[in-house]
Design an enzyme around this catalytic site. Structure first.
Site, PDB file in Angstrom:
ATOM      1  N   LEU A   1       0.833  -1.196   0.000  1.00 55.21           N
ATOM      2  CA  LEU A   1       0.000   0.000   0.000  1.00 55.21           C
ATOM      3  C   LEU A   1       0.871   1.250   0.000  1.00 55.21           C
ATOM      4  O   LEU A   1       0.559   2.244  -0.666  1.00 55.21           O
ATOM      5  CB  LEU A   1      -0.923  -0.004   1.220  1.00 55.21           C
ATOM      6  CG  LEU A   1      -1.923   1.154   1.317  1.00 55.21           C
ATOM      7  CD1 LEU A   1      -2.826   1.189   0.093  1.00 55.21           C
ATOM      8  CD2 LEU A   1      -2.750   1.044   2.592  1.00 55.21           C
ATOM      9  N   TYR A   2       1.991   1.210   0.750  1.00 52.44           N
ATOM     10  CA  TYR A   2       2.919   2.347   0.771  1.00 52.44           C
ATOM     11  C   TYR A   2       3.403   2.654  -0.644  1.00 52.44           C
ATOM     12  O   TYR A   2       3.427   3.815  -1.071  1.00 52.44           O
ATOM     13  CB  TYR A   2       4.107   2.034   1.677  1.00 52.44           C
ATOM     14  CG  TYR A   2       5.188   3.083   1.650  1.00 52.44           C
ATOM     15  CD1 TYR A   2       5.050   4.283   2.341  1.00 52.44           C
ATOM     16  CD2 TYR A   2       6.367   2.877   0.937  1.00 52.44           C
ATOM     17  CE1 TYR A   2       6.041   5.255   2.311  1.00 52.44           C
ATOM     18  CE2 TYR A   2       7.369   3.843   0.901  1.00 52.44           C
ATOM     19  CZ  TYR A   2       7.198   5.024   1.597  1.00 52.44           C
ATOM     20  OH  TYR A   2       8.184   5.985   1.556  1.00 52.44           O
ATOM     21  N   ALA A   3       3.793   1.602  -1.379  1.00 53.92           N
ATOM     22  CA  ALA A   3       4.267   1.789  -2.749  1.00 53.92           C
ATOM     23  C   ALA A   3       3.174   2.400  -3.620  1.00 53.92           C
ATOM     24  O   ALA A   3       3.441   3.270  -4.454  1.00 53.92           O
ATOM     25  CB  ALA A   3       4.717   0.453  -3.332  1.00 53.92           C
TER      26      ALA A   3
ATOM     27  N   THR B   1       0.817   4.411  -2.665  1.00 49.21           N
ATOM     28  CA  THR B   1       0.648   5.837  -2.353  1.00 49.21           C
ATOM     29  C   THR B   1       1.740   6.665  -3.026  1.00 49.21           C
ATOM     30  O   THR B   1       1.483   7.794  -3.460  1.00 49.21           O
ATOM     31  CB  THR B   1       0.671   6.105  -0.835  1.00 49.21           C
ATOM     32  OG1 THR B   1       1.965   5.808  -0.289  1.00 49.21           O
ATOM     33  CG2 THR B   1      -0.390   5.287  -0.112  1.00 49.21           C
ATOM     34  N   LYS B   2       2.955   6.124  -3.103  1.00 51.75           N
ATOM     35  CA  LYS B   2       4.036   6.850  -3.775  1.00 51.75           C
ATOM     36  C   LYS B   2       3.797   6.914  -5.283  1.00 51.75           C
ATOM     37  O   LYS B   2       4.062   7.934  -5.929  1.00 51.75           O
ATOM     38  CB  LYS B   2       5.383   6.207  -3.465  1.00 51.75           C
ATOM     39  CG  LYS B   2       5.865   6.440  -2.042  1.00 51.75           C
ATOM     40  CD  LYS B   2       6.049   7.914  -1.731  1.00 51.75           C
ATOM     41  CE  LYS B   2       6.708   8.148  -0.392  1.00 51.75           C
ATOM     42  NZ  LYS B   2       6.885   9.598  -0.093  1.00 51.75           N
TER      43      LYS B   2
END
Length: 239
Positions: free
Chosen positions: A49-51, A53-54
């Site tokens: 999920l972090y990836a 968002t980026k």
């Protein structure tokens, strides 16, 4: 509202509009198997999920550049480490747990493939940020109204030398003079990737980016800071 939206929204309304340099991440390369990772590689298969968002941040940057004329440079950071770093990063909590005698997990993939990261020392990252600021051109909009095409760039900021996490632990053991209580575990299915490796030729050519700190040297500086700042068990910095 996403934090990227908020920053770009504020900047688009300013007069004059500023040029923007913001932190993206190597995580946008996701499940990409081609190494080293290059800015022209696909970034549409995020593994966390972090990836995602980026990746979304980079898409939002494109939109604000296209519609409002904001000059925007995204920097894909590769595993930044050093003094005053994030306590949730492995090198940081490994140091803490080794000193406390707590067990640490060293992850491996299939067939004993050791997880590796392109660790990049904070001083080198800062030099890359300054290079991006120094080469940024002015935004072309005013108060949200675009007057012409504006600069839109993205660069890798890495060290180009992926290091197995197992070696990271070995270096920390020597610097801390403490044997780690480590256990080797299979990589959890939490969206993390097995390796990262930056191709920095574009940043070198256009930003003058030249990382100079290897992991041994960078960790020595980090450990000196850590021991001085936290003073664990009365230890004094001697590295």
């Amino acid at each position: 509202m996403h934090r990227h939206d908020l920053m770009f929204e504020v900047c688009k309304l300013m007069n004059p509009q500023p040029a923007i340099v913001w932190a993206s991440s190597s995580s946008v390369y996701g499940l990409n198997k081609k190494v080293p990772f290059s800015e022209i590689d696909r970034t549409d298969n995020p593994s966390s999920l972090y990836a995602a968002t980026k990746k979304a941040g980079e898409a939002i940057a494109h939109t604000y550049n296209h519609i409002h004329g904001l000059s925007i440079t995204g920097l894909r950071f590769f595993t930044v480490y050093g003094p005053w770093g994030r306590p949730d990063m492995a090198y940081f909590f490994f140091t803490r747990d080794i000193l406390k005698g707590k067990q640490i997990s060293v992850f491996e993939g299939l067939n004993g493939f050791t997880v590796s990261r392109d660790f990049t020392y904070i001083d080198d990252i800062v030099k890359g940020c300054l290079g991006a600021l120094d080469t940024a051109t002015k935004s072309t909009g005013s108060g949200g109204v675009k007057k012409g095409p504006a600069q839109l760039r993205v660069y890798n900021l890495g060290n180009t030398s992926p290091v197995p996490v197992r070696k990271l632990v070995n270096i920390l053991e020597k610097l801390l003079k403490v044997k780690a209580n480590k256990v080797v575990s299979p990589m959890p299915a939490n969206g993390d990737v097995l390796f990262t490796h930056a191709n920095i030729s574009l940043a070198r050519r256009e930003l003058g980016y030249k990382p100079t700190t290897d992991l041994q040297s960078g960790l020595k500086k980090f450990v000196a800071w850590y021991l001085d700042y936290y003073k664990p068990s009365g230890k004094k910095s001697s590295v």
